[in-house]
Design a protein around this motif. Structure first.
Motif, PDB file in Angstrom:
ATOM      1  N   ASP A 109       0.973   9.410  -5.623  1.00 44.77           N
ATOM      2  CA  ASP A 109       1.384  10.784  -5.305  1.00 44.77           C
ATOM      3  C   ASP A 109       2.299  11.337  -6.388  1.00 44.77           C
ATOM      4  O   ASP A 109       2.147  12.485  -6.815  1.00 44.77           O
ATOM      5  CB  ASP A 109       2.097  10.834  -3.952  1.00 44.77           C
ATOM      6  CG  ASP A 109       1.151  10.612  -2.785  1.00 44.77           C
ATOM      7  OD1 ASP A 109      -0.073  10.728  -2.991  1.00 44.77           O
ATOM      8  OD2 ASP A 109       1.641  10.318  -1.680  1.00 44.77           O
ATOM      9  N   GLY A 140       0.805   4.046  -2.858  1.00 43.02           N
ATOM     10  CA  GLY A 140       0.505   5.430  -2.493  1.00 43.02           C
ATOM     11  C   GLY A 140       1.569   6.394  -2.982  1.00 43.02           C
ATOM     12  O   GLY A 140       1.255   7.486  -3.473  1.00 43.02           O
ATOM     13  N   GLU A 142       0.824  -1.212   0.000  1.00 47.95           N
ATOM     14  CA  GLU A 142       0.000   0.000   0.000  1.00 47.95           C
ATOM     15  C   GLU A 142       0.859   1.263   0.000  1.00 47.95           C
ATOM     16  O   GLU A 142       0.533   2.244  -0.662  1.00 47.95           O
ATOM     17  CB  GLU A 142      -0.885  -0.008   1.257  1.00 47.95           C
ATOM     18  CG  GLU A 142      -2.346   0.146   0.944  1.00 47.95           C
ATOM     19  CD  GLU A 142      -3.178   0.074   2.200  1.00 47.95           C
ATOM     20  OE1 GLU A 142      -3.457   1.149   2.756  1.00 47.95           O
ATOM     21  OE2 GLU A 142      -3.525  -1.027   2.610  1.00 47.95           O
ATOM     22  N   LYS A 143       1.957   1.209   0.725  1.00 47.10           N
ATOM     23  CA  LYS A 143       2.845   2.380   0.799  1.00 47.10           C
ATOM     24  C   LYS A 143       3.464   2.672  -0.569  1.00 47.10           C
ATOM     25  O   LYS A 143       3.504   3.827  -1.003  1.00 47.10           O
ATOM     26  CB  LYS A 143       3.951   2.121   1.828  1.00 47.10           C
ATOM     27  CG  LYS A 143       4.885   3.286   2.004  1.00 47.10           C
ATOM     28  CD  LYS A 143       5.945   2.975   3.043  1.00 47.10           C
ATOM     29  CE  LYS A 143       6.905   4.140   3.171  1.00 47.10           C
ATOM     30  NZ  LYS A 143       7.967   3.854   4.125  1.00 47.10           N
TER      31      LYS A 143
END
Length: 113
Positions: A48, A44, A40-41
């Motif tokens: 971004d 993300g 998920e990181k």
């Protein structure tokens, strides 16, 4: 092309579970090697980066389109639309490549680790 194996259904709960288990094994073998679930990181960070890159390219294309429209093309609208479209197209292509790539660390992320 994968081969289809026809097995007659057997009565009972155990046979349903074994068929489901066999289907899971066969379907996972059909996945391409690039189908890897990322964290998920990492996802993300990629989103971004995509949104920031899209905003920069959209703004640059819009700005250059306005400048070319005013200076060279007698205030017509097509240079503005063309510049904006180029910026969005480049941003879309970059995002597509970033989201499809596996385990590629950018220099900024590598320095943080």
């Amino acid at each position: 092309m994968p081969q289809r194996v026809h097995t007659p259904p057997l009565p009972g709960k155990e046979s349903i579970n074994s068929v489901l288990q066999a289907f899971k094994l066969k379907s996972s073998a059909l996945l391409p090697p690039s189908a890897v679930i990322m964290s998920e990181k990492e996802l993300g960070q990629k989103w971004d980066h995509c949104l920031a890159d899209s905003a920069i390219k959209f703004g640059t294309g819009l700005g250059l389109g306005i400048v070319f429209s005013v200076v060279f093309f007698k205030r017509r609208t097509w240079p503005i639309v063309f510049g904006t479209g180029l910026g969005l197209g480049m941003a879309y292509s970059n995002c597509q490549n970033d989201l499809k790539s596996r385990y590629v660390l950018h220099s900024k992320v590598a320095k943080e680790q």
